[in-house]
Design an enzyme around this catalytic site. Structure first.
Site, PDB file in Angstrom:
ATOM      1  N   GLY A  88      50.067  24.963   0.886  1.00  0.00           N
ATOM      2  CA  GLY A  88      51.195  26.348   1.938  1.00  0.00           C
ATOM      3  C   GLY A  88      52.816  26.299   2.005  1.00  0.00           C
ATOM      4  N   ASP A 121      57.092  27.310   7.638  1.00  0.00           N
ATOM      5  CA  ASP A 121      58.248  28.188   6.667  1.00  0.00           C
ATOM      6  C   ASP A 121      58.006  28.133   5.178  1.00  0.00           C
ATOM      7  OD1 ASP A 121      59.071  25.394   6.792  1.00  0.00           O
ATOM      8  OD2 ASP A 121      61.039  25.878   7.649  1.00  0.00           O
ATOM      9  N   GLY A 122      57.051  27.265   5.406  1.00  0.00           N
ATOM     10  CA  GLY A 122      57.142  26.946   3.839  1.00  0.00           C
ATOM     11  C   GLY A 122      58.496  26.537   3.207  1.00  0.00           C
ATOM     12  N   ARG A 175      58.629  19.018  -9.196  1.00  0.00           N
ATOM     13  CA  ARG A 175      57.742  17.530  -9.398  1.00  0.00           C
ATOM     14  C   ARG A 175      56.945  17.938 -10.611  1.00  0.00           C
ATOM     15  NH1 ARG A 175      54.090  16.628  -3.888  1.00  0.00           N
ATOM     16  NH2 ARG A 175      52.813  18.152  -4.269  1.00  0.00           N
ATOM     17  N   ASP A 250      42.987  15.512   0.251  1.00  0.00           N
ATOM     18  CA  ASP A 250      44.191  16.953  -0.598  1.00  0.00           C
ATOM     19  C   ASP A 250      45.297  16.106  -1.171  1.00  0.00           C
ATOM     20  OD1 ASP A 250      44.473  16.839   2.506  1.00  0.00           O
ATOM     21  OD2 ASP A 250      45.930  17.870   1.645  1.00  0.00           O
TER      22      ASP A 250
END
Ligand code: AMP
Ligand code: MG
Length: 450
Positions: A88, A121-122, A175, A250
């Site tokens: 997301g 908002d990402g 990352r 997740d």
């Protein structure tokens, strides 16, 4: 090591991801580049301008993905199934081989909205990025297999957050991970009864992350590998005194590499009930409950694989978890204590004695390992350590205490007050020296332990 691009993920096909574009940020100020990690994938020669072009504006790296991919996944969050998640606020940017021949990913956090952003908002806060640097550097130094913080670029936006004084500064983080296939990636396919893609994903993971060919027993072999790797991760957390905070399915990588650092904390002392996340009121992911939480996630992988395998071999495959967890705790604690293991019949009672002494005296974990490194406990460790001292007398040092780190006045630790202080200096005076100094100090400790 020359940069060796890969695009293995494309083998899985379009049902596994959505092509996305990165947000365009008003600013791109380079705050952290991990040249040590970059050297492992042949990207250390990039100049800062090129670095910012790739990891702030996401211009593709030649030979890997033409366009970023938001990966699809579901997961249990605090034991509640959520079919609405997925990448997301991040995406898979590139794949490559590292200097150990492993298939690696560069993935992002805070790179903009995707079809899975829901109401978000990402974006990533700069504080969140700084915290991820500190967690990953500390874990790496303590011998925990972890994702690496590859790059942090401040992006010049003002973000509103409920858990930080707002508006707060924004950043985009990259990352370096040994894959981004989560337990939740399997759960999503099982949820949709997508037997074909479940089998395809199983084969993909076996081939690319465990070096094995597919076959009729692929699901149980896969589950066995994931059980072993995640048991190891759980054991390493205990020795590091680390509380991840959000062990949702997740957030569990099937390679057993720890990643996705939000509300993490290091435990000040051996308190099994110590929690990291303020929203974890029931203590589900408390320090001492992490092995159980990770095992619970593993059971969700087993349930997903039930669609393509019988129950009995799956149950059998998971049975190695407790044994590998125990073994890793012992190995990792003795490693940190700087002594050579003597075998389970001696090591397990020793671990028990360490835990009892640390719980009874509330000795800071870092202090214990710092002074005990090499196996000789100084006088300051009193009566509650007597049993432990007697056992340690039979252990040989793993390496001499000749690194200058061992002469420092205090151990290098990573407790919450220091994390907040490092952030406060950035927030108040844009002073990055404490962060850079801390990273250098952590790496120096890493050298002393290695
Ligand atoms: P996490 O708790 O960080 O593992 O995130 C859980 C889910 O929420 C994932 O699908 C994330 O991508 C999503 N998410 C977290 N923060 C944001 C955000 N600011 N904007 C969009 N999605 C987010
Ligand atoms: Mg996550």
């Amino acid at each position: 090591m020359a940069f060796t691009p890969q695009q293995a993920i494309l083998e899985l096909g379009p049902a596994f991801y959505d092509p996305v574009t990165a947000a365009r940020f008003p600013e791109t100020i380079l705050r952290f580049r991990n040249d040590r990690a970059a050297a492992e994938i042949g990207l250390h020669d990039l100049g800062d301008e090129q670095w910012i072009a790739h990891f702030g504006r996401f211009e593709p790296l030649p030979g890997t993905l033409d366009q970023p991919l938001a990966l699809r996944y579901h997961g249990h969050q605090f034991r509640v199934y959520n079919p609405e998640i997925g990448d997301g606020r991040g995406f898979l940017f590139a794949q490559m081989t590292d200097d150990r021949g492993r298939l690696m990913d560069l993935g992002t956090k805070g790179s903009g909205q995707t079809p899975y952003s829901r109401f978000g908002d990402g974006r990533l806060t700069l504080k969140g990025g700084v915290r991820e640097i500190l967690a990953t550097e500390m874990l790496e130094a303590l011998g925990v297999e972890t994702s690496r913080t590859f790059s942090l670029i401040e992006t010049g936006e003002a973000l509103e957050r409920g858990d930080e004084p707002s508006p707060t500064r924004s950043a985009v983080l990259v990352r370096l991970n040994h894959g981004h296939i989560r337990i939740g990636t399997f759960q999503r396919l099982a949820y949709g009864q997508d037997v074909e893609n479940l089998a395809r994903l199983t084969d993909y993971v076996l081939r690319h992350y465990f070096g094995e060919e597919p076959g009729d027993d692929a699901p149980q072999r896969l589950l066995g590998h994931v059980a072993a790797r995640t048991a190891r991760m759980a054991g390493q957390f205990m020795a590091a005194g680390f509380v991840h905070g959000v062990l949702n399915s997740d957030n569990i990588n099937v390679t057993g590499e720890s990643f996705d650092y939000g509300p993490w904390r290091f435990a000040p002392n051996w308190a099994p009930g110590f929690t990291a996340a303020y929203f974890d009121q029931s203590g589900l992911y408390a320090f001492g409950r992490q092995p159980e939480a990770i095992y619970w996630d593993l059971m969700q992988l087993a349930s997903s694989l039930r669609l393509i395998a019988e129950e009995a071999p799956l149950i059998e495959a998971m049975e190695i978890f407790p044994e590998i967890f125990q073994r890793t705790v012992a190995e990792a604690m003795l490693w940190r204590l700087g002594v050579v293991p003597r075998g389970p019949e001696h090591d397990r009672p020793l671990i028990g004695a360490i835990e009892r002494a640390l719980v009874e005296t509330e000795t800071p974990i870092d202090l214990f390992y710092f002074h005990g490194f090499g196996g000789t406990l100084p006088e300051r460790f009193g009566a509650p350590f007597a049993e432990l001292r007697a056992q340690l007398a039979h252990y040989a040092p793993r390496k001499p205490r000749d690194h200058p780190y061992w002469s420092d006045a205090a151990p290098c630790a990573m407790l919450i007050d220091e994390v907040e202080e490092i952030w406060a200096r950035i927030a108040q005076g844009d002073d990055w020296a404490p962060l850079n100094g801390k990273v250098a100090a952590i790496r120096r400790m890493g050298e002393a332990l290695a």
